[in-house]
Scaffold this motif. Sequence first.
Motif, PDB file in Angstrom:
ATOM      1  N   ALA A 255      -6.938  -8.666   4.430  1.00  0.00           N
ATOM      2  CA  ALA A 255      -6.197  -8.092   5.176  1.00  0.00           C
ATOM      3  C   ALA A 255      -5.226  -9.336   5.171  1.00  0.00           C
ATOM      4  N   SER A 260       3.391  -5.459   2.469  1.00  0.00           N
ATOM      5  CA  SER A 260       1.865  -5.054   1.482  1.00  0.00           C
ATOM      6  C   SER A 260       2.243  -3.642   0.979  1.00  0.00           C
ATOM      7  N   LYS A 261       2.719  -2.985   0.721  1.00  0.00           N
ATOM      8  CA  LYS A 261       3.495  -2.091  -0.109  1.00  0.00           C
ATOM      9  C   LYS A 261       3.323  -2.310  -1.347  1.00  0.00           C
ATOM     10  N   LYS A 282      -5.861  -2.426  -4.646  1.00  0.00           N
ATOM     11  CA  LYS A 282      -5.007  -2.560  -4.276  1.00  0.00           C
ATOM     12  C   LYS A 282      -5.614  -3.603  -2.816  1.00  0.00           C
ATOM     13  N   ASP A 284      -4.547  -3.184   0.352  1.00  0.00           N
ATOM     14  CA  ASP A 284      -5.349  -2.352   1.623  1.00  0.00           C
ATOM     15  C   ASP A 284      -6.322  -2.097   1.133  1.00  0.00           C
ATOM     16  N   ARG A 285      -7.091  -1.885   0.267  1.00  0.00           N
ATOM     17  CA  ARG A 285      -8.612  -1.268   0.255  1.00  0.00           C
ATOM     18  C   ARG A 285      -9.558  -1.697  -0.227  1.00  0.00           C
TER      19      ARG A 285
END
Length: 845
Positions: A255, A260-261, A282, A284-285
């Motif tokens: 998190a 965060s992109k 990534k 977010d994965r």
Amino acid sequence: MGFPHPTRTLGALLAAGTAVAMIAPVLPAQAAASNTWSDKSAPLATPWTSQVSPTNALPDYPRPQLARPSVAKPTWLSLNGLWEYEPSDGFTPPTFGEKLSSKILVPFPAESALSGVMEHSDFMLYRRTITVPASFRHDEQRVRLNFGAVNYAATVWVNGTRLVEHTGGYEAFSVDITDALRKKGPQEIVVGVASPVDSEDIPVGKQRLDPDGIFYTAASGIWQSVWLEPVARTSVRALTATPNADLKSFTVATAVDGPSKNAKVTVKAYAGKKKVGSVTGKADRQLKLKIKSPRLWSPEDPFLYTFKVTLKKGGSTDKVESYAGLRTVGLKEVNGKQRIVLNGRPTFLLSTLDQGYWPDGIYTAPTDEALRFDIQKTRDLGFNTIRKHIKVEPARWYYWADRLGMLVWQDQPALPTGRNDRLSSTAKANLRSETARMVDQLKGVTSIIGWVPFNEGWGQWSVQAAADLADQVKKQDPTRLVDARSGSNCCDTPGDPGNGDVIDYHQYQGPALPAPDATRASIDGEHGGLTLSVPGHLWPSASINPYGAVKDAAELNEKYVANNDDLRDLGAKNGLSGGVYTQITDVEGEQNGFFTYDRQVEKVDEARVRASNLSVIAAGNEQAPAPPPGTPGLGGVGHWTLDEGQGTTAADAAGEHPLTLRNGATWTDGPTTGAGTALHLTGEQFADTGTTVVPTRGINFSVSAWVRLDTADGAFQTVVSEDGDTNSAFFLQYSGADQRWAFSFVGARALATELGKPKTGQWYHLVGVRDTTRGTLTIYVDGKAAGTTSVLATPDVATGVLAVGRGRFGGNPVDYLNGSVDDVTVFDRALSAAEVGDIADAGAR
């Protein structure tokens, strides 16, 4: 929830919506001085009370599972220590730039002696000025202010700017304060807190404004560590490494705070200094981190992998260090019964109840050594599990559980008791939300193997509510066990929710011995509670004894071992998956700990308790012997036709155990006209054999009788029972609590629920069947199965007489029958349904 809240200028209303060396701490031989740094006298002093001062209040890094950049050398600034403090009216906004009237030592709750306040306030203000280190304020860095926990609702201002409003007394929260900081000079932090405790319907656990009995002193305000840390513009907020079922890899989820992109994260796993795995992807994965030559975590080998994590986003780089153990927990059918398995192996979870209270710090342990002490001593005593009872602990507590190899059942802190029927939709929604947030915060903790959403129905508005919350938790975390309702057989809103992974009963003294079913394992969620008060080490309130007093340490040891023998022989060997003993230490009015509340006196023989406990754990991998076949046919091992019609004895047609009528018992007509007489009983009349007829331990048995009630109200009435030392080994009975026919052990009852309330003046044929192989009690009425309950065994063994017309409970005769009984038969085997039907069809003869 409707109480004034400091988050809206203190005037608005809250709208709720690796393996380690284990060195046991040394228990001091005598009590420490009770005065604290502020000259406030703790009601009881622990060995660590005198070690606490404004210069060393919990100085250890508070978040070891997410250290930046490493556990050994974290970059942080502790804000524990003296803060300005004063109670508030809850409405007047704070005046910034002005000192408050008194002092408090953070992070000890206001009610504690160590805080220096030792009083409760519903509303309170904290203030401190700080200097932020220059190294925290580089161009690409942000400064975050972290709180381990504040009870209950908190508003944080920095230099007069309100930055965060947080509700929930058991969870960590954090705020970016960078933009509110002045360019130089002192920075002012003000925290407003509302702490209604049980005056509102919020999760409070055992806290009470008016503590009594099993409920304790409140712990309001800041009660966990506060600290600053510099972070990258894009930084890791949380990292969870979940072991996969293959036991060869982790699923890693990160998190992120800040933009965060296109952020990338690299996670490297180390076993000691050796790198054993790496993954990049990534941020977010979810990423799969494979481990070379995996080493599993267990109580016997609590090995932890270290994770070094790098998060990159453009020119921003954040580095953190974490850890986790590789282990799985679940269910597996073993010897025909659902069992709890750790890493695929049956593991009996032998636990203490641990409430996390301290006489000097209330909710907050005085030092990190003290925090570790209870866990270490639990392990030294031979336990492998702790039930963390309706409290969430600081992160360092779970760190020590992880490192020391202690499994943990984690409870959700409960709503106040006694209000289940009038809880608002807001209070219910808030409990569900706080439960989800607890799971989210703790789901990376290796030692936690199961969640307990409700305890004994406290704050549980319906049986379905427990089922629904269990489903919510299981969906959120399918990798752990869920115990939907600890103590489903008792207390508030009783009833089995029917879902989750565990059937959980409570029984004092116990143990409780529920049987697993087709989809769930079973545990004893609470038992024991043997009470021994130690003069000079008592909380200044009346000692309570809700369970069982012992006269001295020798009796405490004897009774504990005897209780454990039952847990081992009747439970662990028969398919029970765990037991929870109440409790590791005394707490305020309760004197049932292995240790006194001040941790100054160990009441038990540690070596003896440890040996007993290890034998219970080992028995979890054993299988009980099959019961003997019993005597064939329908003659039984005791049969009393009760056709004498006169005199004070009734012959045994199947053996040598005549019944003697007691206290003026008389005769009446039997259920079939002209076919003989029956026994008529009123008040304290009964009959007994003078000796044991059917031994009950380790065998199947059945009992049959005709019965007619003269009264059917809220009182229990026993048809047939057999005395144990303290309680009847079984009861064929009318259950006044349920107003139904029943076949029962203490703590387990098969009820003829669907048949409704028995009619007075009407004869019924009752048969109770005990089947140890299936782990069931079954009640038959007029030849048909009418109710079944699952139970592995009962610790109450038939040692005394078989009695007609009364039971035995707590060492006393109870539950006398008002009615008539005929044709009593007992069998040393489990009758089949067909055999029960044949007996009923044959009438009274």
